[in-house]
Enzyme design. Structure first.
Site, PDB file in Angstrom:
ATOM      1  N   ALA A   1     -34.509   3.918 -36.056  1.00 57.97           N
ATOM      2  CA  ALA A   1     -35.402   3.176 -35.166  1.00 57.97           C
ATOM      3  C   ALA A   1     -36.448   4.062 -34.502  1.00 57.97           C
ATOM      4  O   ALA A   1     -37.508   3.576 -34.112  1.00 57.97           O
ATOM      5  CB  ALA A   1     -34.595   2.434 -34.100  1.00 57.97           C
ATOM      6  N   GLU A   2     -36.163   5.363 -34.341  1.00 58.00           N
ATOM      7  CA  GLU A   2     -37.178   6.252 -33.771  1.00 58.00           C
ATOM      8  C   GLU A   2     -38.384   6.387 -34.706  1.00 58.00           C
ATOM      9  O   GLU A   2     -39.492   6.671 -34.266  1.00 58.00           O
ATOM     10  CB  GLU A   2     -36.589   7.650 -33.513  1.00 58.00           C
ATOM     11  CG  GLU A   2     -35.870   7.781 -32.194  1.00 58.00           C
ATOM     12  CD  GLU A   2     -34.631   6.924 -32.120  1.00 58.00           C
ATOM     13  OE1 GLU A   2     -34.445   6.246 -31.090  1.00 58.00           O
ATOM     14  OE2 GLU A   2     -33.833   6.910 -33.079  1.00 58.00           O
TER      15      GLU A   2
ATOM     16  N   ASP B   1     -35.018   3.325 -24.672  1.00 59.62           N
ATOM     17  CA  ASP B   1     -33.996   3.797 -25.611  1.00 59.62           C
ATOM     18  C   ASP B   1     -32.595   3.571 -25.045  1.00 59.62           C
ATOM     19  O   ASP B   1     -31.686   4.369 -25.246  1.00 59.62           O
ATOM     20  CB  ASP B   1     -34.196   5.278 -25.964  1.00 59.62           C
ATOM     21  CG  ASP B   1     -33.272   5.744 -27.096  1.00 59.62           C
ATOM     22  OD1 ASP B   1     -32.912   4.910 -27.941  1.00 59.62           O
ATOM     23  OD2 ASP B   1     -32.900   6.929 -27.112  1.00 59.62           O
TER      24      ASP B   1
ATOM     25  N   ASN C   1     -23.223   8.171 -24.428  1.00 57.34           N
ATOM     26  CA  ASN C   1     -23.844   8.028 -25.731  1.00 57.34           C
ATOM     27  C   ASN C   1     -22.793   7.607 -26.748  1.00 57.34           C
ATOM     28  O   ASN C   1     -21.871   6.873 -26.415  1.00 57.34           O
ATOM     29  CB  ASN C   1     -24.563   9.338 -26.111  1.00 57.34           C
ATOM     30  CG  ASN C   1     -25.753   9.104 -27.019  1.00 57.34           C
ATOM     31  OD1 ASN C   1     -25.604   8.740 -28.184  1.00 57.34           O
ATOM     32  ND2 ASN C   1     -26.946   9.322 -26.500  1.00 57.34           N
ATOM     33  N   TRP C   2     -22.904   8.071 -27.991  1.00 55.07           N
ATOM     34  CA  TRP C   2     -22.021   7.593 -29.050  1.00 55.07           C
ATOM     35  C   TRP C   2     -20.584   8.099 -28.910  1.00 55.07           C
ATOM     36  O   TRP C   2     -19.668   7.517 -29.511  1.00 55.07           O
ATOM     37  CB  TRP C   2     -22.555   8.035 -30.415  1.00 55.07           C
ATOM     38  CG  TRP C   2     -22.539   9.521 -30.583  1.00 55.07           C
ATOM     39  CD1 TRP C   2     -23.544  10.392 -30.319  1.00 55.07           C
ATOM     40  CD2 TRP C   2     -21.429  10.312 -31.003  1.00 55.07           C
ATOM     41  NE1 TRP C   2     -23.142  11.678 -30.538  1.00 55.07           N
ATOM     42  CE2 TRP C   2     -21.842  11.671 -30.975  1.00 55.07           C
ATOM     43  CE3 TRP C   2     -20.123  10.028 -31.411  1.00 55.07           C
ATOM     44  CZ2 TRP C   2     -21.008  12.721 -31.323  1.00 55.07           C
ATOM     45  CZ3 TRP C   2     -19.286  11.082 -31.755  1.00 55.07           C
ATOM     46  CH2 TRP C   2     -19.724  12.404 -31.718  1.00 55.07           C
TER      47      TRP C   2
ATOM     48  N   CYS D   1     -41.704  20.316 -33.186  1.00 55.21           N
ATOM     49  CA  CYS D   1     -40.543  21.162 -33.500  1.00 55.21           C
ATOM     50  C   CYS D   1     -39.407  21.063 -32.495  1.00 55.21           C
ATOM     51  O   CYS D   1     -38.274  21.433 -32.797  1.00 55.21           O
ATOM     52  CB  CYS D   1     -40.975  22.632 -33.598  1.00 55.21           C
ATOM     53  SG  CYS D   1     -42.465  22.910 -34.563  1.00 55.21           S
TER      54      CYS D   1
ATOM     55  N   CYS E   1     -35.603  19.579 -32.879  1.00 48.77           N
ATOM     56  CA  CYS E   1     -34.504  20.334 -33.484  1.00 48.77           C
ATOM     57  C   CYS E   1     -34.309  21.709 -32.852  1.00 48.77           C
ATOM     58  O   CYS E   1     -33.177  22.160 -32.697  1.00 48.77           O
ATOM     59  CB  CYS E   1     -34.736  20.510 -34.985  1.00 48.77           C
ATOM     60  SG  CYS E   1     -34.601  18.981 -35.932  1.00 48.77           S
TER      61      CYS E   1
END
Length: 747
Positions: free
Chosen positions: A208-209, A332, A418-419, A638, A641
């Site tokens: 989705a991002e 989000d 979160n997850w 960048c 990551c």
């Protein structure tokens, strides 16, 4: 109050519990001796009776992540030691929950690789890397991770980063069938664990991002044929709607904005649960594309089914009900977080509930029969809404518009949770949440243009944390760590209140495991596996695993002996981007591992050297203006990551520490894809050769500054002469101001 039983009716009377425990342990031993991979519908439904196994992602279909095993208990957990470990040869994130079926441990690793291991000894039985297309890693918003498998009839099911659903022979690891579940013209990925319900394998996707349309699919477990697909957002109004409910959902979107051209988002990238009594499958739905609702849908609207819990019929995909946690989602604030089913006594009445702590910071208790809201309270600090109106079920929002000016808001896109899975402990009645408190500046990106190969959030997200080259890394780390808190939170869902919390010293930690005798296990981003008293929060055991933990621990027995296993490997969304949150003690040589513990375990991890050696960077030939331009480009392309100021997490290349060969081949790596096999895809077509040179100049400057800091560390006079002390003072002032801002916002 919670009645003394779980959602499946497990009795908690001590005498009855002890008698059943003895008989079920005997049953578990008998199951170990048989062909254990014959997992069918009955065995899945009765998973709670198989104390020696962990045959589903959440152990049972209720996803409680609770095991009654109590051989390891509060009285002897301090004798828990390492039984064995298995090196996995990866330096990327390990988020999986292993399955354990009759003496064999099955799990997934980075790049969707699948493994089978002897649960007694750690001997590798087989591995299959599934021939994943690593170019698809560029569309993995949050590391090339995978959260686990499902099992059915001697087959294992894995979703891959390149959008496939693969069935493997559980005995040999060979592919039985392999189905592409996505349109490869769109930036889809899969990182979530499948589930099997009534002979159908259920799988969602991510992306989705970048710009996709979300859905969940069901495939026949034997043949791999598509049975049904439920889209979570409507498509183009000019085309027929795939089912009647999408026509109603379309009324909550403004067709004039052509949301379907980007996709709308709403991916089902993680949590699911199943109630066999109600025959309802529950899915969690993610954020919109772009995040910015002012761009995605400026006319307003709820944008169904973004950020919703949706109940479906598992055989047909028929819609039954939904509850939207964040109407018109614009931050989000996904509702893909862990879903738990339980029976709860609320105000004297037992209610079958579904519970979730989504990103938006509120803990929801719903009646899982019809989705009616029972209660909701914030479990972390929340500034976007005052409360949830129990009559309407909707949030009472604050003035949180970021269209005209930036808004510093809690929670951040990382969420209050979160997850990482929660767990429910029937002995205490509490839910244990890997929680965090972290804010972010939300501000509209006035120059937003859709780019199908890159993040499309519509906000100046990472631009707000651009770090000048002269800022010392230790200041970035200290300020970052001071503004991000993580903790294990014991939450009473019946009374909607906090019971206790334990600071994890990192905002990004593992999932939680609840086990018998009042224990809760959690791994931390600082590199420890801990056990707590579930009632009081007292830490009973603390083990150094040498690097950050985000995988979720499980417990099981083999030959009557209880084990605890966990995947150890730092990464994921926050871990990938923010090095200050990691185990800074870790050496870059430490790779991911599977660790298994038992009482009296005597195995030792090999020692690690925790120091980095900083090579001499090449001479700086760029101007200050070019270095500044490079900093902006770096923090746009960048940073996702390699982290702010290039402070990467320890398992990924820290670009301040590049050697001479990396500097020499910089363009070949960035533009030519020379390190594609390691996950560094080519940015050709995304940035120009000139922009690559500017980014390189910024990194060279960081290398020189870092080297100078190392050389002058501890010498005040040297730091004053070099100007570093002045820079430290300037950044310290900025850091203090930021901390005051943080505190005022929290108050």
């Amino acid at each position: 109050m919670f009645k003394k039983r779980t959602a499946t009716g497990w009795p908690r009377h001590p005498v009855v519990h002890a008698a059943l425990l003895v008989s079920l342990l005997a049953l578990a031993g008998a199951q170990t001796a048989r062909a254990g991979t014959a997992v069918d519908a009955q065995r899945l439904a009765e998973a709670d009776q198989e104390l020696g196994n962990w045959i589903q992602h959440g152990r049972t279909q209720s996803e409680q992540r609770y095991s009654p095993l109590d051989q390891i208990n509060a009285g002897n957990v301090d004798d828990l030691g390492l039984a064995w470990y298995l090196d996995l040869g990866t330096k990327r994130g390990l988020e999986g929950t292993p399955l354990v079926v009759d003496g064999v441990l099955y799990f997934t690793g980075t790049w969707s690789a699948a493994y089978a291991v002897d649960a007694r000894s750690g001997k590798l039985l087989w591995k299959n890397d599934l021939n994943v297309d690593r170019d698809r890693g560029q569309f993995a918003c949050c590391d090339v991770v995978n959260r686990g498998m499902a099992m059915w009839n001697n087959k294992l099911y894995v979703g891959t980063i390149d959008g496939r659903l693969v069935a493997l022979d559980a005995t040999t690891g060979e592919v039985v069938w392999d189905k592409l579940t996505v349109d490869l013209e769109r930036p889809y990925t899969i990182t979530g664990a499948p589930r099997v319900v009534k002979g159908k394998v259920l799988i969602g996707n991510g992306g989705a991002e970048y710009g996709v349309r979300g859905y969940v699919s069901a495939y026949d477990a034997e043949t791999g044929e598509l049975a049904w697909r439920f889209y979570t957002v409507p498509g183009a109004p000019s085309q027929p709607f795939e089912n009647p409910v999408l026509e109603k959902a379309a009324a909550t979107w403004d067709a004039a904005d052509k949301y379907w051209e980007i996709g709308g988002g709403g991916t089902v990238w993680d949590s699911m649960a199943y109630d066999p009594d109600l025959d309802l499958l529950y899915i969690g739905v993610g954020n919109g594309t772009p995040w910015n609702k002012e761009i995605r849908n400026p006319a307003g609207g709820d944008n169904l089914f973004l950020s919703s819990i949706v109940a479906l019929r598992p055989e047909t995909g028929e819609y039954v009900w939904h509850y939207q946690t964040t109407p018109g989602e614009g931050w989000d604030y996904t509702a893909t977080q862990h879903l738990i089913l339980a029976d709860v006594e609320i105000e004297g009445e037992e209610r079958p509930v579904i519970m979730q702590a989504p990103k938006n910071g509120f803990f929801y208790v719903l009646d899982r029969r019809d989705g009616r809201l029972i209660s909701a309270e914030n479990y972390v600090h929340v500034s976007w809404a005052k409360e949830i109106d129990l009559k309407t079920g909707r949030p009472v929002e604050t003035d949180n518009s970021y269209k005209e000016h930036g808004v510093y808001q809690f929670p951040s896109p990382m969420g209050g949770h979160n997850w990482q899975p929660m767990c429910f402990h029937p002995e205490t009645g509490y839910v244990y949440i890997p929680a965090r408190e972290l804010a972010m500046m939300y501000r509209q990106d006035e120059g937003f243009q859709y780019n199908p190969n890159f993040w499309n959030v519509g906000m100046e997200v990472m631009k707000d944390i651009t770090v000048p080259a002269w800022v010392p890394a230790e200041l970035v780390e200290k300020v970052g760590a001071a503004t991000a808190q993580g903790f294990l939170l014991a939450w009473d869902p019946a009374r909607q209140r906090e019971v206790w919390r334990h600071n994890s010293d990192s905002p990004w930690n593992s999932g939680a495991l609840c086990s018998g005798s009042n224990l809760v296990f959690e791994g931390t981003g600082r590199g420890y596996l801990d056990a707590y008293d579930a009632a009081t929060g007292k830490r009973l055991w603390h083990y150094d695993v040498q690097q950050g933990v985000i995988g979720s621990p499980v417990t099981y027995t083999v030959d009557g002996e209880q084990y605890v296993s966990v995947l150890v490997g730092w990464g994921g969304a926050f871990g990938l981007s923010f090095g200050f949150a990691s185990n800074t003690r870790q050496a870059p040589s430490v790779e991911g591992r599977l660790l298994t513990f038992k009482l009296g375990g005597q195995t030792q991890l090999p020692p690690v050297e925790r120091l980095r050696r900083l090579p001499e960077p090449p001479p700086q030939t760029a101007s200050d203006e070019e270095i500044e331009q490079g900093a902006k480009l770096y923090h746009h392309y960048c940073v996702y990551c390699h982290g702010p100021g290039a402070i990467s997490h320890p398992n990924l290349a820290d670009l301040r520490y590049m050697d001479a060969e990396t500097h020499r081949t910089f363009d070949a790596i960035v533009l030519g894809g020379a390190q594609r096999d390691r996950g560094m895809v080519s940015f050709a077509g995304t940035i120009s050769p000139e922009q690559s040179q500017l980014i390189h100049a910024y990194l060279i400057e960081l290398g020189h500054n870092t080297l100078e800091t190392e050389r002058t560390r501890g010498s005040l006079w040297s730091r004053i002469k070099s100007g570093t002390y002045t820079a430290l003072a300037q950044v310290a002032e900025w850091g203090v101001a930021l901390l005051r801002w943080f505190k005022n916002a929290a108050d």
